[in-house]
Write an enzyme that holds these catalytic residues in place. Structure first.
Site, PDB file in Angstrom:
ATOM      1  N   HIS A 266      42.102  42.192  42.349  1.00 43.41           N
ATOM      2  CA  HIS A 266      41.178  42.440  43.475  1.00 43.41           C
ATOM      3  C   HIS A 266      40.171  43.482  43.007  1.00 43.41           C
ATOM      4  O   HIS A 266      39.477  43.277  42.017  1.00 43.41           O
ATOM      5  CB  HIS A 266      42.051  42.890  44.659  1.00 43.41           C
ATOM      6  CG  HIS A 266      41.387  42.882  45.999  1.00 43.41           C
ATOM      7  ND1 HIS A 266      40.121  42.410  46.238  1.00 43.41           N
ATOM      8  CD2 HIS A 266      41.840  43.307  47.231  1.00 43.41           C
ATOM      9  CE1 HIS A 266      39.824  42.544  47.528  1.00 43.41           C
ATOM     10  NE2 HIS A 266      40.856  43.088  48.150  1.00 43.41           N
ATOM     11  N   HIS A 307      37.585  33.271  41.259  1.00 47.36           N
ATOM     12  CA  HIS A 307      37.720  33.783  42.619  1.00 47.36           C
ATOM     13  C   HIS A 307      38.488  32.778  43.444  1.00 47.36           C
ATOM     14  O   HIS A 307      38.344  31.570  43.237  1.00 47.36           O
ATOM     15  CB  HIS A 307      36.325  34.008  43.237  1.00 47.36           C
ATOM     16  CG  HIS A 307      36.362  34.893  44.425  1.00 47.36           C
ATOM     17  ND1 HIS A 307      36.627  34.424  45.687  1.00 47.36           N
ATOM     18  CD2 HIS A 307      36.202  36.235  44.538  1.00 47.36           C
ATOM     19  CE1 HIS A 307      36.622  35.439  46.523  1.00 47.36           C
ATOM     20  NE2 HIS A 307      36.373  36.545  45.853  1.00 47.36           N
ATOM     21  N   ASP A 364      32.510  41.584  40.196  1.00 50.78           N
ATOM     22  CA  ASP A 364      32.927  42.674  39.309  1.00 50.78           C
ATOM     23  C   ASP A 364      32.432  42.526  37.878  1.00 50.78           C
ATOM     24  O   ASP A 364      32.569  43.463  37.090  1.00 50.78           O
ATOM     25  CB  ASP A 364      34.462  42.769  39.287  1.00 50.78           C
ATOM     26  CG  ASP A 364      35.000  43.259  40.604  1.00 50.78           C
ATOM     27  OD1 ASP A 364      34.386  44.170  41.174  1.00 50.78           O
ATOM     28  OD2 ASP A 364      36.022  42.734  41.076  1.00 50.78           O
TER      29      ASP A 364
END
Ligand code: CMC
Length: 429
Positions: A266, A307, A364
């Site tokens: 995460h 994801h 990210d």
């Protein structure tokens, strides 16, 4: 939510069961299975792959088409045209503020930036080398001990005060975690500055000399805050909702969200991306690294890729990549890690392994390179994510508490031992 159709569940040896199907304003229909428990059945969905745990008006994601909307507004528009506190207002209230509402909101946040003076002694109990996320979990959890007067979850005013306290104090708490780790004095907030400017000053200012915030860095920081502000029912938000469903106070709930966010699958992924790029070291090592990622017997993952919901480009990653180039160009920074990241992305996007699994860069992948250019140390990356996401957690918590809700209590498919007789110690093998 409107009921348009129904599903019929047919199970051998049982009467057919009718299940209502609801349609939202966007996205797939949902089958309401809540009546099954009374019929002695549970649904089985590990990882909540197919489960809508709630209905919500806040954020919509279409993972196949790379769409992310906050209260109906596209993330790219918000990132380009808005600022973080305006996005906070939008997430919390459902509409963009007019000028007067915005000013009032910003002033309310400003009034709450300082933390209780006693809180600094709480920091001093941590080791200097403690990970800032570990400190965040502890300090945010402790806020209920300092601000007990706003923990009545049934009082809308109390909930509002907690929301302002959390949004306003999170940059102060985050910057204090950093200052503690480098042995520098904590910096008080400067309420003449904007949200991002103030954060940067608390991070990098010292009492010895004036600190002038670079507007390019402040803009980049603000954009990072916007891009992380909310993301529907992700693991940490679901954790906050679950904790909140027990009636726990908002500070405890947000601390539970921070703990869930910390994991490398995460929010911890932004830190892991830079560590990965460090380990790869050079473009010449990329092929060997990608080979390891594809090897079933190797647990290495391409961090910042893939994801649960996006099976296409993460729209936040697109903005992040563009911002990354803008920031580095404006600052005149040449970062070999950016070149490495771009080369890695290029290889992965063409590789059959990633194509077949629909693995694309997520938020990210590029954020760490921008944070590094701003001067934020790697260990603070997930803290920045937590700071930004606090508003999303609060918006979801408030949405739940503000309407009828039940304690979250999943069931299970039990596969353990059936009932058996207790075995005395002398008879155990
Ligand atoms: N590198 C290599 N293989 C991957 C990756 C990756 N980053 N992500 C998924 N896969 C493979 C996985 O091994 C599986 O392969 P197979 O079908 O052969 O077993 C397949 O793709 C499906 O993956 P999954 O684990 O079932 O997918 P998931 O939806 O459960 O996991 C994820 C999503 C984000 C946990 C995962 O993609 C991942 O671990 N990515 C790296 C960590 C990361 O960047 N996380 C940040 C997510 S975005 C920020 C946020 O919202 O928190």
């Amino acid at each position: 939510m409107s009921q348009q159709k129904k599903a019929i569940l047919t199970i051998e040896g049982r009467e057919p069961i009718e299940l209502p199907i609801y349609a939202g304003t966007l996205g797939p229909d949902v089958v309401d299975v809540s009546s099954l428990t009374a019929k002695g059945l549970f649904t089985y969905d590990p990882g909540f792959m197919s489960t809508a745990a709630t209905k919500s008006d806040i954020t919509f994601i279409d993972g196949d088409n790379g769409v992310l909307l906050h209260r109906g507004y596209a993330i790219a528009d918000l990132a380009e045209k808005s600022d973080y506190l305006e996005v906070c207002y939008l997430l919390l209230n459902g509409e963009l503020p007019n000028a007067e509402q915005k000013e009032k909101f910003v002033n309310m946040v400003r009034r709450h930036t300082m933390v209780h003076e006693q809180l600094q002694f709480f920091y001093r109990g941590f080791r200097r080398d403690a990970h800032p996320m570990a400190i965040m979990c502890g300090v945010v959890g402790a806020l209920s001990a300092f601000y007990h007067d706003s923990t009545d979850i049934n009082d809308p005013h109390s909930r509002e005060v907690s929301a302002f306290r959390l949004i306003a104090k999170m940059p102060t708490i985050a910057a204090m975690s950093y200052k503690y780790s480098v042995g520098q004095p904590f910096q008080y907030p400067d309420n003449t500055l904007g949200y991002s400017e103030n954060f940067l000053k608390m991070m990098f200012g010292t009492p010895c000399e004036p600190y002038v915030v670079n507007p390019v860095l402040a803009k980049a920081m603000d954009r990072i805050f916007i891009l992380h502000a909310d993301h529907e029912q992700n693991a940490s938000t679901s954790t906050v909702r679950l904790a909140g469903s027990t009636g726990a106070n908002p500070f405890a709930c947000i601390a539970s969200g921070i703990a869930a966010l910390w994991g490398p699958s995460h929010g911890g992924a932004n830190e892991a991306v830079l560590k990965m790029l460090d380990e790869i070291g050079d473009v010449k090592n990329l092929d060997a690294f990608v080979k390891r990622v594809k090897d079933k017997n190797d647990s290495t993952k391409l961090m910042g890729f893939g994801h649960r919901v996006y099976k296409n480009f993460d729209p936040r990653a697109k903005v992040m990549k563009q911002t990354c180039h803008e920031v580095l160009n404006t600052l005149g920074i040449h970062d070999p890690q950016l070149e490495l990241a771009m080369a890695l992305e290029e290889i992965a996007l063409k590789d059959e392994y990633f194509v077949a699994r629909k693995l694309y860069p997520n938020v990210d992948f590029y954020s760490g390179i921008i944070l590094k250019a701003i001067g934020i140390p790697t260990s603070m990356f997930t803290v920045i994510f937590a700071l930004s996401r606090t508003v999303g957690w609060i918006a979801h918590w408030n949405e739940m508490i503000g309407s009828p809700y039940k304690i979250g209590r999943p069931r299970q498919l039990y596969t353990g031992a059936t009932e058996r007789n207790y075995v005395a110690m002398s008879e155990r093998k």
